[in-house]
Design a protein around this motif. Structure first.
Motif, mmCIF file in Angstrom:
data_model
loop_
_atom_site.group_PDB
_atom_site.id
_atom_site.type_symbol
_atom_site.label_atom_id
_atom_site.label_comp_id
_atom_site.label_asym_id
_atom_site.label_seq_id
_atom_site.Cartn_x
_atom_site.Cartn_y
_atom_site.Cartn_z
ATOM 1 N N ALA A 574 0.848 -1.191 0.000
ATOM 2 C CA ALA A 574 0.000 0.000 0.000
ATOM 3 C C ALA A 574 0.879 1.235 0.000
ATOM 4 O O ALA A 574 1.964 1.243 0.599
ATOM 5 N N ARG A 575 0.418 2.276 -0.666
ATOM 6 C CA ARG A 575 1.134 3.545 -0.618
ATOM 7 C C ARG A 575 0.138 4.697 -0.683
ATOM 8 O O ARG A 575 -0.896 4.612 -1.352
ATOM 9 N N TRP A 576 0.480 5.739 0.027
ATOM 10 C CA TRP A 576 -0.335 6.952 0.066
ATOM 11 C C TRP A 576 0.558 8.138 -0.249
ATOM 12 O O TRP A 576 1.702 8.219 0.210
ATOM 13 N N SER A 577 0.041 9.038 -1.054
ATOM 14 C CA SER A 577 0.792 10.233 -1.420
ATOM 15 C C SER A 577 -0.112 11.439 -1.228
ATOM 16 O O SER A 577 -1.284 11.430 -1.627
ATOM 17 N N GLY A 578 0.445 12.476 -0.619
ATOM 18 C CA GLY A 578 -0.300 13.708 -0.440
ATOM 19 C C GLY A 578 -0.450 14.473 -1.742
ATOM 20 O O GLY A 578 0.052 14.080 -2.793
ATOM 21 N N SER A 579 -1.131 15.595 -1.671
ATOM 22 C CA SER A 579 -1.361 16.415 -2.854
ATOM 23 C C SER A 579 -0.068 17.076 -3.313
ATOM 24 O O SER A 579 0.886 17.215 -2.544
ATOM 25 N N GLN A 580 -0.038 17.463 -4.574
ATOM 26 C CA GLN A 580 1.129 18.134 -5.142
ATOM 27 C C GLN A 580 0.671 19.016 -6.295
ATOM 28 O O GLN A 580 -0.504 19.036 -6.653
ATOM 29 N N PHE A 581 1.617 19.741 -6.871
ATOM 30 C CA PHE A 581 1.312 20.597 -8.017
ATOM 31 C C PHE A 581 2.040 20.071 -9.244
ATOM 32 O O PHE A 581 3.110 19.461 -9.148
ATOM 33 N N ASP A 582 1.456 20.350 -10.421
ATOM 34 C CA ASP A 582 2.053 19.907 -11.671
ATOM 35 C C ASP A 582 2.824 21.023 -12.364
ATOM 36 O O ASP A 582 3.442 20.788 -13.399
ATOM 37 N N ASP A 583 2.799 22.231 -11.796
ATOM 38 C CA ASP A 583 3.418 23.368 -12.468
ATOM 39 C C ASP A 583 4.185 24.232 -11.479
ATOM 40 O O ASP A 583 3.982 24.164 -10.263
#
Length: 646
Positions: A574-583
């Protein structure tokens, strides 16, 4: 972040936290297991427990019991390991397959060096990695060293090192796997070896094909969108005698990138050779390689409503690479272990778009020296330094000569490891760098309606870092602080609803600081539990983008694995990743996600087993990019197969 977003990963990670409390009953403490593992990604054979670096080792058994169909997806078990975007190598454009560690990647170029038995796998022109080049059955283990490695490996290792260790050929060894499943996917792989007297040989191959899935999210799709399919073929032959080896490999792939006109294909041929020879009271390692590559990609403009598509560029990128390395490792005076070596590389590449052609060469030469000083049985100090000089020359744009440029960099490192019984403490301070690739200097590209231009004036990125670590029987923690100058990023120059224009530029500075936490527990002979967490606060610290978060870098990542082995082998990852930006402007957010995979296998006899692998079992929506149209990562995928082992 709302409780609703965290509810599923928290719920499924509770068993891991509960099992942490049971660490006292573990049958094989982590410290003991570390002392038994020898790694070579530090350029010499070193027990994990004796290195101050942050090292993770994925054994052949661990890789074999993950649901991931590719090596890059299997490596996502390592907290902080990411490709540029959230899609894996099955559907991702090759130019976005460069790995990053600890959140220092601000563009598609690799911030980590990937090597196979000491030979680099990073693309010589662009720095990205073709993960299908190494057949999975041929891999004995994977070593991941997080943190700058420029003092030993130079430019490509600014963020760390990933090394694939090949299986040693032996008489009659055969490993084979065949599987198929969702998205019309099929895979067949083989490792077969033989040995007689002093001679050994092996053949490895990997065949893969997938119909893929539609990348664009359902709410944004139009008539031009289709599934991103891909296929690749990898084959290599290795011959070895005593400590010498020779390997010839061939790799080719074809991809559709999600619309009828966006395609790319690659062919790579490589010859590599090496020797590991006892000499001068120590050991000498020599490596050499030649590679030849042809890469083609098309770009298109998408009309309103994604109803029409127009071809804009048909780009061909031939490149050639060569290199060699030699090093000597030997003990001196009972308390010192010295390592000294030299390297040289040359790359020739071009970007041909029909009406526009840019080409150039890059040559690098380097030397390094390291001393491991055992002060007392419980205290060791490591000091090393490397000098790299490189030159970009013979560059032309449509026949017009571009200026040649020469650069150099020093990469020092000092580290200490203090052991007190089952507990060890480490501290490191180092500098690292990454020189811009020919791809960043000379090649333009387009993704959706985002156009990014090259920049022949780019300079090297520089990194200064400090690490503090502690490890015990079952837990390991590392604090890190990394400051980067002249970071190469894709900087937005203008934006309209129809077109976003960017250029690769050296932004003033950025910073990545954070914490790594990892645990590993063996409960009896049947259960193994491991988990990891990475906090990475990565922001721009000066210039026009001051205070902005680095694109494609989440602040929080967590992983967890549970393995049960008896008559039935079962694995949960299992893996969880927080939010991020693409730019770079932080105007295109990508939301957090949680993904769980399941692997099951059952023996059908002494040598054959049936396997069932399910990825993203909850069919979680993974937002991979925003261009500004949202594209998706891997949806639910199930495959069934057979394995043979002798």
């Amino acid at each position: 972040m709302s409780p609703l977003v965290l509810s599923r990963p928290v719920f499924l990670c509770v068993p891991l936290l509960v099992l942490h409390a049971a660490g006292a009953v573990a049958q094989e403490p982590l410290a003991q297991a570390q002392d038994e593992i020898t790694v070579t990604a530090t350029r010499t054979e070193t027990r994990v427990g004796d290195t101050p670096a942050s090292v993770v080792v994925l054994s052949r058994d661990v890789i074999a019991t993950t649901a991931a169909a590719t090596l890059d997806d299997a490596l996502r078990q390592v907290p902080g390991f990411t490709l540029f975007r959230r899609t894996g190598s099955r559907v991702a454009n090759p130019t976005t397959q460069g790995p990053s560690l600890r959140g220092i990647g601000a563009s598609g170029a690799s911030r980590a060096l990937v090597i196979e038995d000491g030979v680099p796998l990073n693309d010589p022109f662009g720095g990205w990695v073709y993960w299908g080049r190494v057949p999975r059955p041929a891999v004995e283990r994977v070593e991941v060293v997080r943190g700058g490695g420029s003092e030993l490996y130079g430019s490509s290792a600014m963020g760390g090192v990933v090394q694939f260790i090949r299986r040693r050929p032996r008489q009659g060894a055969v490993s084979a796997e065949i599987s198929g499943g969702s998205q019309s996917s099929g895979n067949a792989s083989l490792f077969a070896s033989a040995a007689k007297d002093a001679w050994r040989g092996a053949v490895s191959l990997d065949l893969f094909d997938t119909g893929g899935y539609t990348l664009v999210a359902s709410e944004d799709r139009g008539p031009v969108d289709r599934a991103a399919d891909s296929s690749h073929r990898a084959v290599d032959v290795t011959a070895a005698r005593h400590s010498l080896f020779l390997r010839l490999s061939h790799y080719d792939e074809e991809r559709n990138n999600g619309t009828p006109l966006q395609v790319n294909d690659t062919t790579i041929r490589q010859l590599s050779a090496g020797a590991d020879i006892p000499a001068w009271g120590g050991s000498v390692q020599i490596r050499g390689w030649l590679s030849d590559q042809d890469y083609r990609q098309t770009f298109s403009a998408i009309g309103a409503g994604r109803a029409t598509e127009r071809l804009t560029v048909d780009q061909r990128v031939p490149s050639r690479g060569s290199g060699m390395s030699a090093q000597l490792a030997r003990p001196v005076g009972g308390r010192h272990a010295l390592l000294a070596g030299v390297e040289a590389r040359q790359v020739t590449g071009a970007s041909d778009e029909g009406t526009t052609r840019v080409e150039g060469k890059q040559r690098t030469a380097s030397a390094f020296l390291e001393d491991i000083f055992v002060v007392t049985p419980g205290l060791s100090i490591t000091a090393g330094v490397r000098f790299d000089g490189w030159r970009n020359f013979d560059a032309e744009r449509d026949g017009a000569v571009l200026a040649s440029r020469g650069h150099s960099a020093w990469s020092p490192r000092v580290a200490a490891l203090l052991r007190r019984g089952p507990v060890a403490f480490s501290a490191s301070a180092y500098s690292a760098f990454r020189a811009p690739t020919l791809n960043e200097l000379y090649r333009n590209f387009r993704v959706g309606n985002v156009v990014t231009s090259a920049n022949p004036a780019l300079t090297a990125e520089r990194l200064d870092a400090i690490e503090l670590g502690a490890r015990g029987r079952n837990l390991r923690a590392t604090l890190f602080w990394m400051s980067l100058d002249d970071v190469v990023a894709n900087v937005t120059l203008s934006a309209t609803p129809a077109l976003i224009t960017r250029q690769r530029q050296n932004v003033a500075a950025s910073r990545s600081r954070g914490l790594e936490l990892e645990g590993d527990w063996r409960l009896g002979n049947r259960w193994r539990v491991s988990s990891g967490y990475l906090l990475s606060d990565a922001i721009v610290t000066s210039g026009a983008l001051d205070g902005k978060r680095l694109p494609q870098v989440p602040r929080h990542q967590a992983t967890g694995q549970v393995l049960f082995s008896s008559l039935l082998t079962a694995g949960l990852q299992a893996r969880w990743s927080g939010s991020q930006f693409d730019d770079d402007l932080n105007e295109l957010p990508l939301r957090s996600f949680f993904v769980a995979d399941v692997f099951l296998s059952r023996g059908l006899g002494e040598r054959v087993e049936v396997i069932l692998a399910a990825e993203n079992i909850f069919d979680e929506r993974v937002e991979a990019s925003a261009t500004p149209v949202i594209t998706r990562g891997q949806p639910r995928s199930i495959r069934l197969g057979l394995r043979y082992e002798r």
